[in-house]
Write an enzyme that holds these catalytic residues in place. Sequence first.
Site, mmCIF file in Angstrom:
data_model
loop_
_atom_site.group_PDB
_atom_site.id
_atom_site.type_symbol
_atom_site.label_atom_id
_atom_site.label_comp_id
_atom_site.label_asym_id
_atom_site.label_seq_id
_atom_site.Cartn_x
_atom_site.Cartn_y
_atom_site.Cartn_z
ATOM 1 N N LYS A 71 27.206 -16.613 -5.889
ATOM 2 C CA LYS A 71 26.911 -15.033 -5.782
ATOM 3 C C LYS A 71 25.902 -14.197 -6.768
ATOM 4 O O LYS A 71 25.576 -14.770 -7.799
ATOM 5 C CB LYS A 71 27.769 -14.519 -6.112
ATOM 6 C CG LYS A 71 28.619 -12.817 -6.217
ATOM 7 C CD LYS A 71 28.636 -11.875 -5.023
ATOM 8 C CE LYS A 71 28.546 -10.409 -4.370
ATOM 9 N NZ LYS A 71 27.098 -10.357 -3.887
ATOM 10 N N LYS A 107 20.696 -16.743 -6.691
ATOM 11 C CA LYS A 107 19.526 -15.408 -7.029
ATOM 12 C C LYS A 107 18.664 -15.633 -6.536
ATOM 13 O O LYS A 107 18.381 -17.075 -5.979
ATOM 14 C CB LYS A 107 19.428 -15.983 -8.401
ATOM 15 C CG LYS A 107 18.667 -14.154 -9.206
ATOM 16 C CD LYS A 107 20.536 -13.130 -9.655
ATOM 17 C CE LYS A 107 19.137 -11.603 -10.532
ATOM 18 N NZ LYS A 107 20.500 -11.463 -10.645
ATOM 19 N N THR A 191 27.156 -1.631 -13.238
ATOM 20 C CA THR A 191 26.625 -1.970 -13.737
ATOM 21 C C THR A 191 26.245 -1.730 -15.228
ATOM 22 O O THR A 191 26.762 -1.757 -16.721
ATOM 23 C CB THR A 191 25.154 -2.558 -13.644
ATOM 24 O OG1 THR A 191 24.874 -3.901 -12.451
ATOM 25 C CG2 THR A 191 24.397 -3.590 -14.973
ATOM 26 N N ASN A 222 18.082 2.087 -12.437
ATOM 27 C CA ASN A 222 19.984 2.835 -12.216
ATOM 28 C C ASN A 222 20.661 2.926 -14.048
ATOM 29 O O ASN A 222 21.602 2.660 -14.255
ATOM 30 C CB ASN A 222 19.720 1.550 -11.785
ATOM 31 C CG ASN A 222 21.489 1.611 -10.906
ATOM 32 O OD1 ASN A 222 22.148 1.127 -11.229
ATOM 33 N ND2 ASN A 222 21.585 2.131 -9.760
ATOM 34 N N SER A 352 30.686 -5.535 -6.840
ATOM 35 C CA SER A 352 30.834 -6.101 -5.767
ATOM 36 C C SER A 352 31.218 -7.037 -5.318
ATOM 37 O O SER A 352 31.891 -7.368 -4.076
ATOM 38 C CB SER A 352 28.983 -7.677 -6.463
ATOM 39 O OG SER A 352 28.475 -6.523 -6.309
#
Length: 421
Positions: A71, A107, A191, A222, A352
């Site tokens: 992930k 990643k 986040t 963000n 997520s």
Amino acid sequence: MSLRGTTFLESVLQTLKRAIELGGYPQEVYEILSRPQRIITVNIPVRMDNGKIQVFTGYRVQHNNALGPYKGGIRFHPEVTLEEDIALATVMTFKNALNGLPYGGGKGAVAVDYKKLSKRELEELSRGYARALAPFIGPEVDIPAPDVGTDPQIMAWMVDEYSKIAGRNVPGVFTAKPVILWGNPVREYSTGFGVAVWAREAAKKLWGGIEGKTVAVQGFGNVGYWGAYWLEKMGAKVVAVTDSKGGVYNPNGLKLTDVKAVKDKTGTVMNYDSPGTRKITNDEVLELPVDILVPAALENVIHRGNANNIKAKLIVEGANGPTTADAEKILHSKGVWILPDLAANAGGVVMSYLEWVENLQWYFWDEEETRNKLERILLDTFNRVMNRWNKLGTSQVTIREAAYVEAVDRIYNAMKVRGWI
């Protein structure tokens, strides 16, 4: 040697080695976790708007899957390297383990300046990357998400492309998708919300609360924006923000809604103007006289060349790897608390996970219930890391090292019962 010292990957491996020593784990644990299980390199041809074919190189690093599917995000950036991608995938393994998620680490990256692509070119590149990786990803195999330079729209193109290949809708293969396409509204700010929650909890221990504490944020994307937004809602005072071009500082506080409006309209926060506000650089923002510093841009911005100039008592890593190992030693010796990336910016991957769970069962929580679930997981991780740090000795061990020990412990036990070691 440059003032920035060790590379991001070297810093990660140094911390891993130190965590294995602190936890008393076998050397075999380092041998396994210091390198990825699989590296996938893809070349993606895209027909550009001028009619010519341009080939973009991309990666997917699958680091470790002892605890579950790989992930981690996908980064679109002109300066990505395979070494950086390996470092980011390695951190994801520990981030997921630390936060109690049933995931390993992965990643992805594509070397591209996405800002120079048209929307059609960006869509073609996104779909091409998903096609190239399709044999190696899936809801039970590897679940990518956005990172620097990617967003929910790109995830929508990718999940659509993967679903076409599979011959059915497969919502759980990518996360942080648009709400209309099996996403969750909390993911947009998760986040930054996590950064704020970690800052708030640390502030309680340092000062008795976060109310009135001054904050500087490097990186008003963000993570930086939502981190600042939630910190302000929690009672802190945001006095400085920067983006890639520079930023603004007002010791009396900034009006974030106005700063965001200027950024959206003109492309940079530097065009924000109000009485008492002055322009600053991305180097200056790190050295302002503030209580809390949130580096939410790129790696290695806090290094041994500027560590002694940092005045913040609390650093909350919104970005991945913003502090080098050399700088961390200097700052720790000065009593600065550094809340490390694998903990402080984990709100995105925790969300997520919640989105993935929703997708697997085709069931959705509302925004408030989702945010409450997210906060409970973040608070549990914060308390476990603080307890581990206290047990190991706060003067001898950094918070990052304590977090790594906590993460390695979970991965080690998973590998042990699986018979890997």
